[in-house]
Each structure stands twice: as structure tokens, then as C-alpha cells.
Write a protein that holds these residues in place. Structure first.
Motif, PDB file in Angstrom:
ATOM      1  N   CYS B 314       0.836  -1.197   0.000  1.00  0.00           N
ATOM      2  CA  CYS B 314       0.000   0.000   0.000  1.00  0.00           C
ATOM      3  C   CYS B 314       0.873   1.249   0.000  1.00  0.00           C
ATOM      4  O   CYS B 314       1.854   1.332   0.702  1.00  0.00           O
ATOM      5  N   LYS B 315       0.486   2.220  -0.792  1.00  0.00           N
ATOM      6  CA  LYS B 315       1.288   3.435  -0.906  1.00  0.00           C
ATOM      7  C   LYS B 315       0.662   4.607  -0.164  1.00  0.00           C
ATOM      8  O   LYS B 315       0.991   5.771  -0.427  1.00  0.00           O
ATOM      9  N   CYS B 316      -0.250   4.308   0.751  1.00  0.00           N
ATOM     10  CA  CYS B 316      -0.929   5.382   1.484  1.00  0.00           C
ATOM     11  C   CYS B 316       0.051   6.401   2.055  1.00  0.00           C
ATOM     12  O   CYS B 316      -0.218   7.598   2.033  1.00  0.00           O
ATOM     13  N   LEU B 331      -2.167  -1.364  -6.925  1.00  0.00           N
ATOM     14  CA  LEU B 331      -3.317  -2.090  -6.386  1.00  0.00           C
ATOM     15  C   LEU B 331      -4.629  -1.322  -6.595  1.00  0.00           C
ATOM     16  O   LEU B 331      -5.723  -1.876  -6.510  1.00  0.00           O
ATOM     17  N   PHE B 332      -4.495  -0.027  -6.873  1.00  0.00           N
ATOM     18  CA  PHE B 332      -5.668   0.856  -6.964  1.00  0.00           C
ATOM     19  C   PHE B 332      -6.696   0.352  -7.975  1.00  0.00           C
ATOM     20  O   PHE B 332      -6.357   0.071  -9.128  1.00  0.00           O
ATOM     21  N   CYS B 345      -6.480   4.602   3.181  1.00  0.00           N
ATOM     22  CA  CYS B 345      -6.865   5.684   2.259  1.00  0.00           C
ATOM     23  C   CYS B 345      -8.046   5.255   1.405  1.00  0.00           C
ATOM     24  O   CYS B 345      -8.700   6.070   0.780  1.00  0.00           O
ATOM     25  N   CYS B 353      -7.629   7.731  -1.745  1.00  0.00           N
ATOM     26  CA  CYS B 353      -7.895   6.659  -2.709  1.00  0.00           C
ATOM     27  C   CYS B 353      -9.396   6.451  -2.881  1.00  0.00           C
ATOM     28  O   CYS B 353      -9.883   6.270  -3.992  1.00  0.00           O
TER      29      CYS B 353
HETATM   30  S1  SF4 Z   1      -5.082   2.101  -3.597  1.00  0.00           S
HETATM   31 FE1  SF4 Z   1      -4.559   3.417  -1.886  1.00  0.00          FE
HETATM   32  S2  SF4 Z   1      -5.290   2.364  -0.085  1.00  0.00           S
HETATM   33 FE2  SF4 Z   1      -5.240   0.897  -1.746  1.00  0.00          FE
HETATM   34  S3  SF4 Z   1      -3.282  -0.087  -1.540  1.00  0.00           S
HETATM   35 FE3  SF4 Z   1      -3.008   1.569  -2.996  1.00  0.00          FE
HETATM   36  S4  SF4 Z   1      -2.357   3.280  -1.734  1.00  0.00           S
HETATM   37 FE4  SF4 Z   1      -3.158   1.775  -0.334  1.00  0.00          FE
END
Ligand code: SF4
Lengths: 325, 366
Positions: B314-316, B331-332, B345, B353
Motif C-alpha cells: 500500500c502506498k498510502c 493495487l488501486f 486511504c 484513494c
Molecule cells: S489504492 Fe490506496 S489504499 Fe489501496 S493499496 Fe493503494 S495506496 Fe493503499
């Protein structure tokens, strides 16, 4: 171990997923796959529904009226005339007889309104540890006038009519729970859609659904998935009563995702839309009807904001949870 | 409530848009960060990215209270629920946040744990008379929610309640603003500052921003508020003169709300705190003062907050700092969606997100 949580019953994406993963996988009857408001059996439409609501009495409605309207509405938007229904009650021990009678009387009044007869039923009483309040299950049957749950009938360019202002039922219940510490009340929109549909010319209607759990957003996303087309809504045309709008605003809800109990989405040919709207507005419960948007090719539900920006109208993903601050 | 309609008047919106369009200098880009999650949602809801000039780039900052809680802090809540029979009180947004074990408060509730969603912490006072069970409050939020949380804790203290405790997860802005400003890649031209936070703290909280030669404009949450803030930022950037501007005077007085601050000061002291994806940040959290330590659930139940800042993949963290957009997370909208969120997020309605997923229709991203 995966378990079922509340989001699986809220009419949004998780409900849909549960139905596909568990129910349709094992019960793969062709008629069930339509997932419309009712199944078509010969000349008849057949439907079932269960009702749980706290509190069971709320402004302009109670669980009895809700059960009858909910069932007759499912038949109506499937294109049938509601005729007979069943009524099963699951009652927790200790429940007040007086309240039960109130509910049953309201079933009668509501059934009489559209000439539906309750013709069979069942009663169970369970211990009050496993159930806090009454549950009603119904089934309903009615003669088909025109099949209005045929996804193939939807064409790009068709217009969408919504038969009333939206989001009143969901907000009525929330307020009636008394947890919000706001004064005032909102009346549920619960009503018999048949009283509206019976004045319409079915030849002009291509498709209809009622927008209950998950609101307009859920129902349009469901239809979009089935008919492989999309919808474009115009924010400036969407009618929401002020008190409902403000309450949604305060709690951070999108009115498009809030439940209704007397609101139908009707899809009609572009050139017929003004005529149909005029008729709808003359009928019972139709005076706040509006043209909400149109069918588009791209399979997505979008809203054009009053400022001209576009946004997605997503399938609501779960419960309406009031947000922090 | 008349504000809703006045501050959304389409013809005024149009006038401001025209004015912004005239002001922006071609060939220059304006990167503007909205710090607060409510701004993130509003920007998405009104489709603002669609209607602003292309060279205005809106990025979201660390202002969603659910998103910035670290994974370790979430896990600590779940580990308590695994071992103790308590009643947990929480704000609704936290219900879906996944733990490292991929459970959420919703799934704990489904398994029978008593979890109650509250709108105001004061709602807990009613419950305290009805039970001997331990009542636990997840105290989250920024300067906006902290005063109410403090009032609750003081009231419990006054009533000498023993079966009450809190997860002390409140965060405050100064430290994290510092982190953003210290970042050597900081390429933000101006900040839309959180109106409700400023209502408590006053506007001098944002002075460090202008010292770094960036614009800082305190704004409300309606479309007209936000557009006026963007216009003000563009003007400051064009002129090269930076100051904290308060465009939310109907709610924010320059000195803030001293009574609300007093409540916070009575109960909490400033401490370092762990932020998702960022790690420990000085002067960015609130700890209970000694008198109130008896209510610290971590001590009472021997809970440890593991130093897990992020969920895997996750890149939150980077998104919260405005360094990445959700589209840059692989992953978005694939594995990570609102109904099966991987990071917070995506969970919180105010999360960047979730806002992008919900409201972005730009076809190239689907
Ligand atoms: S989409 Fe947003 S919440 Fe989901 S893994 Fe990626 S950074 Fe994290």
C-alpha cells in the motif's frame, strides 16, 4: 474463515458479491439469474422479500405497511398487477400484542389500497435472546401487464425518469431511531407504486425498477452491469427535499445512495419522455417526479455536477456510516 | 443551512472559475495541497479537477484522521478485542479499516463483539450507567475532534468512573506540517488549510508555511470556499508574496477558539506520534496527562503498539504526503477497492484513494 458482516446485507456491492458467490453458484436456475425485482412464471410475476427495521413504527409508515408496499412494488416495477401475497411473522417472545395488532391492521389498510389479498402465512415465536424485534417475510404474485425487467429493452439515448424526490425513507428511519439528537422528523416515502403505474401507458415504458436499499446509485449500477450500458445523471435535475438534503450533508451521505421505499426508476424512449413525465406527475405519489438523465454507451454510472464536472456514481460499498467531524 | 445553497451558486462558481482561468500563467504549473480529508472529498464531489485549468494540480495531504493512524495502532485495537470482553465505541469511519490480520471492526462485530458507532463521544455517558463492562473509546481525530474527546475524559474523571478507557490516538497538525515543509522534494506551491482545525487553533498554525514561501489559505468546505482559496493561492504565487489568508472568517477567527484549546490542554499533552507511512513524527500527537493516564487502555490492558506503519504494497504513506497519486499505486481499483480495501486511504470516506475511486471518471484510469 470468511464470515458475513453487515455490509453483506446493505444492498451494495458486498450484498451482490455474496449472492453471486454463494447463492447463484449453488442455485443456478435461469430465472434466478435475472436478479430483477420478480421472477416471471408464465403469465405471472412472483417475488419475495423480508423486512427488518428498527424502530418498527416511524413517520408515515411502519413495518406492516412497508412489507405490503415493498412486495407490491416489486411486482409493479416488474410490470405486473399485484394480486396475492403471503405474510410470515417471526416474533420475539415478550413482544407487545398491541404492537403486533397495530402492524397487522396496517397490513390490512395497505393491502386494501391496491386490492391485494393476503392469502397464506406463518407465525413463529423465538426466544428474545436471538431476536430483538419483529421480522416479516412476504411473497407476492401478480399478473404480468408488460415485462418491465427485460434488460435488452434498454437502449442508448433512452431517458431515465425518477418518480419522486429521493432519500426520504433512509433518512426518516435514521431520524426515527432518535440517536442523532436532532429535533424534527422526516416522513418516509413508503407508498404503493402501483397507484402510480396504473395510470401510465405501459407501451411507453421500456424498463422499471424500484430504488430501495442502496438507493438510486445501487439500482442504476445493477442495471448497468446487466444491460452493459451506462447512465449519465444531471445533478441539477435531481430532486431532494431540503430537510433530507441538509441531514445527508451533515452526516456525510450522498442522497443517491440512501434508501427509498416508494421511488421507481423508469426508463423510456427519448421521444416519449415528456409525455410519460407529464402523466407520472399527475398520478398519486408522482408530483415530484423528474427526468434524471439518460442511457449512455460506456458501462459506467456518472453524474454531471451542476458545475459541469463529472463524477462516478459508484455502487455503494456498504453501510451508511456517519463520519467523524 | 442557507450557506449550502449560497456557497454553491453556479453563476458565482462560474465567475470565480473565469477569474482563475485569467489569472493562471501559461507554462507555469500550480501544485496545491489540500490538507484536510473533507476538502479532498468536496473537491472530488464537485468534480473540481475536471473544471479547473489543466496547470492547476490538486494533491491531497495527510488530513484524513482514519488514514493516518498507523497499522500498529489499528492492530492494537484488534488484539484487545481478541482477549477482553469489552464494549468498544468508535466513529463510523473506522469500522471498515483492515488490520494486519485482514479483519475489521465490522467482522469483529459480526463475530459478536459489542461495538457501537457514535456520532459524539458524549453519547458514551449514557451507557456508563448501564453496565459494569469496560467501555473503551477510540479517541481519534485532529484538533477538531480532540476538544469533545477531552470533555468526555474530564467528565469520566469527575464522576470517578473506573470502567472506562481510551485508545489515545489523537493527532495534531504542527508536526506533520513541519515534515511536509522539510521535505527536500517539497514542490507544493500552496496549501488549502483545514478550516475546522483552524477554528480551534487559530491561523498562526500555518505561519511556518509562508516562511517557506508557500501560500497558505484557510478555507471552508463548499465549492465557492475552495475555489476562492485556489484563486487566492494563484494570486500569492503569481505575486511571490506569501501570507496566511483566512477566507473562512464566518467560522474561523484568527485567534481560534481558546475554550476548545483549554479543554485539550486540560487533558492532553503534546507528544510524538506514529503516522501511517511516515513513522514517528515529533509534536504531532496528543498523550494523556498524568492525572488521566489511568484511562490509557494501552497501560490498563498491557497492549503494545507494534511499529508497523503500513500495509504491504500500500502506498498510502506517500499518498498522504502528496508524493504519489492513487493512480500510481498498482493495487488501486484492482485488488484495492472500497469494498475490499487494502489501505486506510481506501477505507475512510475521506481517504484520497476512496475519493479518487469514487469520483474520478477519467476514462484512461479505468
Ligand atoms: S489504492 Fe490506496 S489504499 Fe489501496 S493499496 Fe493503494 S495506496 Fe493503499
Amino acid at each position: 474463515m470468511s464470515i458475513i458482516d453487515l455490509t453483506c446485507g446493505s444492498g451494495g456491492r458486498n450484498t451482490h458479491q455474496l449472492i453471486v458467490d454463494v447463492i447463484l453458484k449453488n442455485l443456478n436456475y435461469p430465472e434466478l439469474f435475472n436478479m430483477g425485482d420478480a421472477a416471471y412464471i408464465g403469465n405471472f410475476a412472483f417475488t419475495t422479500d423480508s423486512f427488518v427495521v428498527t424502530p418498527e413504527f416511524f413517520p408515515n409508515c411502519d413495518i406492516g405497511k412497508l412489507a405490503v408496499c415493498g412486495t407490491s412494488n416489486d411486482l409493479t416495477v416488474a410490470g405486473a398487477r399485484p394480486e396475492f401475497m403471503s405474510l410470515s411473522l417471526i416474533i420475539p417472545e415478550g413482544y407487545k400484542k398491541e404492537n403486533l395488532e397495530k402492524i397487522i391492521k396496517s397490513v390490512r389498510t395497505s393491502a386494501d389500497e391496491v386490492n391485494v389479498q393476503v392469502v397464506c402465512g406463518d407465525t413463529k415465536v423465538v426466544d428474545n435472546m436471538s431476536l430483538k424485534s419483529i421480522i416479516i417475510n412476504t411473497a407476492g404474485i401478480g399478473k404480468i401487464i408488460k415485462k418491465l425487467n427485460d434488460y435488452n429493452a434498454i437502449e442508448v439515448g433512452d431517458k431515465i425518469i425518477i418518480t419522486s424526490d429521493i432519500a426520504r425513507h433512509g433518512m426518516a428511519i435514521l431520524l426515527a431511531r432518535g440517536e442523532l439528537q436532532f429535533n424534527g422528523s422526516i416522513e418516509s416515502d413508503c407508498c404503493h407504486l402501483y397507484n402510480l403505474f396504473k395510470c401510465l401507458d405501459y407501451n411507453c415504458l421500456n424498463f422499471a425498477r424500484d430504488a430501495t436499499r442502496g438507493g438510486i446509485a445501487a439500482v442504476l449500477n445493477e442495471i448497468s452491469e446487466k444491460c452493459r450500458k451506462g447512465f449519465l445523471l444531471y445533478e441539477e435535475d435531481i430532486v431532494v427535499k431540503n430537510e433530507v438534503k441538509y441531514l445527508c450533508e451533515m452526516l456525510g451521505f450522498d442522497p443517491l445512495t440512501v434508501a427509498n421505499e416508494g421511488v421507481s426508476v423508469i426508463i423510456v424512449k427519448r421521444d416519449k419522455v415528456e409525455d410519460v413525465l407529464k402523466l407520472v406527475k399527475k398520478c398519486n405519489y408522482g408530483d415530484n417526479a423528474f427526468i434524471a438523465g439518460e442511457v449512455i454507451e460506456r458501462q459506467v454510472v456518472m453524474l454531471k455536477t451542476i458545475y459541469g464536472g463529472l463524477r462516478n456514481v459508484e455502487m455503494p460499498s456498504g453501510l451508511l456510516l456517519p463520519r467523524i467531524c | 443551512m442557507k450557506y449550502i445553497d449560497e456557497f454553491r451558486n453556479p453563476s458565482i462558481v462560474n465567475d470565480i472559475l473565469t477569474s482563475i482561468n485569467k489569472l493562471v500563467i501559461k507554462g507555469r504549473s500550480y501544485k496545491i495541497m489540500e490538507v484536510c480529508g473533507t476538502h479532498t472529498m468536496a473537491i472530488a464531489k464537485y468534480g473540481l479537477r475536471d473544471i479547473l485549468p489543466d496547470n492547476i494540480d490538486l494533491v491531497s495531504g495527510p488530513g484524513c484522521p482514519v488514514c493516518v493512524i498507523s497499522q500498529g495502532e489499528i492492530d492494537a485495537i484488534f488484539s484487545l478485542l481478541e482477549k477482553e470482553d469489552v464494549i468498544l465505541f468508535t466513529y463510523g469511519d473506522l469500522m471498515k479499516t483492515p488490520g494486519s490480520n485482514n479483519e475489521s471492526l465490522l467482522t469483529y462485530k459480526a463475530k459478536g463483539v459489542d461495538i457501537r458507532i457514535i456520532l459524539s463521544p458524549i453519547d458514551m455517558l449514557k451507557e456508563i450507567e448501564n453496565t459494569n463492562k469496560e467501555l473503551i473509546f477510540v479517541s481519534i481525530g485532529f484538533e477538531t475532534t480532540s476538544p469533545a474527546n477531552a470533555i468526555l475524559i474530564k467528565e469520566m474523571y469527575k464522576r470517578k468512573i473506573k470502567n472506562f478507557s481510551v485508545f489515545p490516538y489523537n493527532k495534531i497538525m504542527p508536526g506533520i506540517i513541519d515534515v511536509i515543509l522539510r521535505d527536500k522534494d517539497l514542490n507544493i506551491d500552496g496549501f488549502i488549510c483545514p478550516g475546522h482545525v483552524a477554528a480551534v487553533t487559530g491561523t498562526n498554525l500555518f505561519e511556518p508555511i509562508v516562511k517557506k514561501n508557500r501560500a497558505a489559505v484557510v478555507a471552508g468546505f463548499e465549492i465557492i470556499d475552495i475555489l476562492l482559496a485556489i484563486r487566492a493561492i494563484v494570486l500569492q504565487v503569481n505575486n511571490g508574496t506569501f501570507r496566511v489568508e483566512n477566507l473562512y472568517k464566518r467560522v474561523v477567527s484568527d485567534n481560534g477558539n481558546s475554550l476548545a484549546r483549554q479543554h485539550i490542554d486540560d487533558v492532553f499533552e503534546i507528544t510524538s506520534s506514529i503516522w501511517r507511512g511516515v513513522g514517528s513524527v515529533e509534536r504531532s500527537g496528543l498523550a494523556l496527562k498524568d492525572d488521566f493516564q489511568q484511562y490509557n487502555v494501552l497501560n490498563k490492558f498491557d497492549l503494545i503498539i507494534e511499529s508497523i506503519y503500513d500495509k504491504k504494497g500500500c502506498k498510502c504513506g506517500e499518498i498522504l504526503m502528496g508524493k504519489k497519486s492513487p493512480y500510481e499505486c498498482s493495487l488501486f481499483s484492482k485488488e484495492c477497492k472500497p469494498e475490499s480495501p487494502i489501505g486506510p486511504c481506501m477505507v475512510s470516506t475521506e481517504g484520497t484513494c476512496a475519493a479518487y475511486y469514487k469520483y474520478m471518471v477519467k476514462s484512461e484510469h479505468y
